[in-house]
Design a protein around this motif. Structure first.
Motif, short mmCIF file in Angstrom:
data_model
loop_
_atom_site.label_atom_id
_atom_site.label_comp_id
_atom_site.label_asym_id
_atom_site.label_seq_id
_atom_site.Cartn_x
_atom_site.Cartn_y
_atom_site.Cartn_z
N ALA A 140 65.86 -57.64 -26.38
CA ALA A 140 65.58 -58.94 -26.98
C ALA A 140 66.09 -60.04 -26.06
N CYS A 197 60.26 -58.30 -31.79
CA CYS A 197 61.44 -57.45 -31.70
C CYS A 197 61.34 -56.27 -32.68
N VAL A 198 60.81 -56.53 -33.86
CA VAL A 198 60.68 -55.44 -34.83
C VAL A 198 59.70 -54.38 -34.33
N SER A 257 56.31 -62.19 -27.24
CA SER A 257 57.04 -63.46 -27.32
C SER A 257 56.38 -64.52 -26.45
N MET A 281 61.88 -60.28 -44.14
CA MET A 281 62.53 -61.41 -43.48
C MET A 281 61.50 -62.41 -43.00
N ILE A 282 60.40 -61.91 -42.43
CA ILE A 282 59.36 -62.82 -41.95
C ILE A 282 58.80 -63.62 -43.11
N PHE A 293 60.65 -62.70 -33.66
CA PHE A 293 61.28 -61.68 -34.50
C PHE A 293 60.31 -60.52 -34.73
N ARG A 318 60.33 -68.63 -33.65
CA ARG A 318 61.26 -67.55 -34.00
C ARG A 318 60.62 -66.45 -34.85
N VAL A 319 59.73 -66.83 -35.76
CA VAL A 319 59.14 -65.80 -36.62
C VAL A 319 58.34 -64.81 -35.77
N ALA A 377 61.94 -56.06 -42.03
CA ALA A 377 61.47 -57.10 -41.11
C ALA A 377 60.37 -57.93 -41.77
#
Lengths: 315, 260
Positions: A92, A229-230, A187, A305-306, A226, A222-223, A302
């Motif tokens: 990350a 990353c997941v 990203s 969270m999103i 993230f 960021r979403v 994840a």
């Protein structure tokens, strides 16, 4: 009540071609759902003898001894989670920085070929990473990187103890290398999609490019980052061959990152052919079931969270 | 150009701007009247936005952008070798065509995004209130300072962006078609705001809308692209004079609606 459906059929005419197409795409998506359910059912059926014999102790016991038919998954769960954690932390950090560079800082002649190269990394077969890890990274860890880390951080339990070369840290680093392209590529796409307006707003307020990237662009992205990353973490959890080659394959839990370990996927790959008793086979399948559930839970968390981040932004 | 005197706060000298090898603006020399609104008008593609973007050095963040000539801020060339573009942009604020509040910051944090650093909570709140009041937004948002700016209407978002620019306490405020994406009522509010802000700031505003230029500005500059697509300044004068007795034929054609 009886008249209503007839009325609806007239109001919403659907052409036969559309209906056919809808049937095909429905079938496609239902097939995936069925696959997941089927996989789960098969795993449960296959591991049933083991589930019945060991019960919940299977998850909490740390002895893995096929000869006496004692099976506990804790060391493998530990190894899987630890290597994946090391990998995602490293990947990350490196991946997001690389993505910022590629999206906002790299000159065009450098950015394009670099992006392409990074995406190529994702296409390297994992057994090749494993070979490299075994013959290059592991010796390097034993002779150079490990002692250096121990010299600086040896006072913590994480970096104490003998350095074998193969072990948790080496496995984590190999995994990080394998998932860094995923983090970077996604990203980068997310960052590129952040409206130019926002960058200009920040620049026009007298921010440097660096401040703009850290305070405006990354938060706005960021979403998506993230999510990247997941996705990468999912790959790390299930990655088998490369980790098997450098993890040391010892079902023990140690506080040191230099110690050899074992992952769920590695045990299955290594021992399936030697599983002579049916309870042994069943225990291996239960490891698969645990891996399946861990991946599911990670992805579900994840997703939650999103959703929560998106939701709070909308409100 | 008789009424636009030298020695103003902001002025350009023979300013030319390029995107790669394509020239967008050529040889613009103009002084912007202190504490007044100067409107830049002209048809699409005449280089007025590019000119505006040269005034705070935001033009150069395009990877192939180049500038020639000079922009004088208080007599100092902002393109001089020892000038820090970041410091210049803090002295020359900018408001964009589309409202662009920072989506991940609250209304409060947007308003003080570039207020002087090191304020405590109280100081922040005061700075935010001052900025939001001067953007005529305080009464509408004072009860929801912690919420997302994306819940505001377009006009409110644009005023938040004005507040954000004002909070940096700049000397000049650049506005790039600040009402282009707004409805007539929100536009009227912003125009009124411009009239009150120009008591404190030197404002340069690009606009597509000649009525708007007539309503809010005291000086109007007319730009036009020549046959090769290079934007030039045709004339700049008191708004009243430019719209009634322009000295250039092309200005007259444009304001009487013969093209553009």
């Amino acid at each position: 009540m009886t008249a209503e459906p007839r009325f609806r059929r007239v109001a919403r005419f659907v052409s036969p071609a559309d209906r056919g197409f809808a049937a095909v795409v429905y079938a496609g998506s239902i097939l995936f759902a069925l696959l997941i359910v089927g996989l789960f059912v098969e795993l449960v059926l296959g591991s049933w003898p083991s589930i019945v014999k060991f019960g919940p102790a299977f998850i909490f016991s740390s002895s893995w001894d096929p000869i006496t038919s004692k099976f506990g998954a804790l060391p493998m769960i530990f190894g899987t989670v630890m290597t994946s954690l090391i990998a995602i932390v490293l990947a990350a950090f490196i991946g997001i920085m690389a993505a910022v560079f590629l999206a906002d800082f790299a000159p065009r002649w450098l950015g394009q070929p670099l992006s392409f190269l990074i995406e190529l990394l994702a296409a390297v077969p994992s057994v090749v990473y494993g070979l490299w890890g075994l013959f290059v990274l592991a010796p390097f860890m034993r002779t150079t990187l490990g002692p250096a880390l121990q010299h600086v951080l040896g006072w913590t339990p994480l970096f104490s103890g003998p350095i074998y070369g193969v072990g948790l840290l080496t496995g984590g680093i190999i995994l990080a290398l394998m998932i860094v392209p995923t983090v970077t590529a996604i990203s980068r796409d997310v960052i590129v999609a952040i409206p130019r307006d926002l960058r200009e707003a920040s620049m026009a307020l007298g921010s440097t490019k660096w401040e703009t990237a850290m305070r405006v662009v990354l938060p706005a992205a960021r979403v998506g980052i993230f999510g990247a990353c997941v996705l990468a973490l999912g790959r790390a959890l299930g990655e088998t061959i490369a980790v098997t080659m450098v993890i040391g394959n010892r079902p023990e839990i140690s506080s040191s990152l230099f110690a050899p370990s074992y992952t769920l996927a590695s045990v299955i790959a290594n021992e399936f052919t030697e599983a002579t008793t049916s309870i042994y086979t069943s225990a291996l399948i239960e490891l698969g079931l645990i891996l399946f559930l861990v991946s599911m839970v990670v992805n579900a968390l994840a997703r939650l969270m999103i959703w929560s981040v998106r939701g709070s932004e909308r409100v | 150009m008789s009424t636009v005197a030298a020695g103003e706060l902001l002025a350009t000298q023979e300013l030319s701007a390029y995107y790669g090898s394509r020239q967008a603006v050529a040889d613009v020399t103009i002084a912007f009247r202190r504490k007044a609104v100067t409107a830049l008008i002209g048809p699409s593609g005449c280089g007025k936005t590019t000119l505006l973007r040269c005034l705070n050095r935001i033009h150069e963040i395009n990877f192939d952008a180049r500038v020639q000539g000079s922009v004088l801020l208080d007599g100092q060339d902002i393109y001089g070798g020892d000038m820090d573009p970041m410091a210049i942009r803090r002295r020359i604020g900018m408001v964009f065509q589309r409202p662009n509040p920072f989506p991940t910051l609250s209304i409060l944090d947007n308003a003080i995004a570039c207020a002087p650093k090191g304020l405590n909570r109280r100081g922040k709140l005061e700075a935010a209130e001052r900025a939001l009041r001067s953007a005529a937004l305080w009464d509408e948002v004072k009860d929801k300072l912690k919420t997302s700016p994306l819940r505001l209407s377009g006009g409110q978002q644009q005023r938040l962006c004005i507040a954000r620019a004002v909070a940096a306490q700049p000397e000049v405020l650049l506005m790039d078609e600040p009402t282009a994406s707004l409805d007539p009522i929100a536009t009227a509010v912003i125009e009124e705001l411009m009239s009150s802000l120009c008591k404190e700031f030197t404002i340069v505003a690009v606009t597509h809308n000649m009525q708007q230029a007539a309503r809010v500005s005291s000086v109007t500059a007319f730009m036009l692209a020549d046959e090769t697509g290079i934007g030039r300044l045709i004339e700049a004068d008191d708004t009243g004079k430019l719209f009634t007795k322009p000295s250039d034929r092309r200005t007259e054609d444009y304001i009487s609606g013969r093209f553009g």
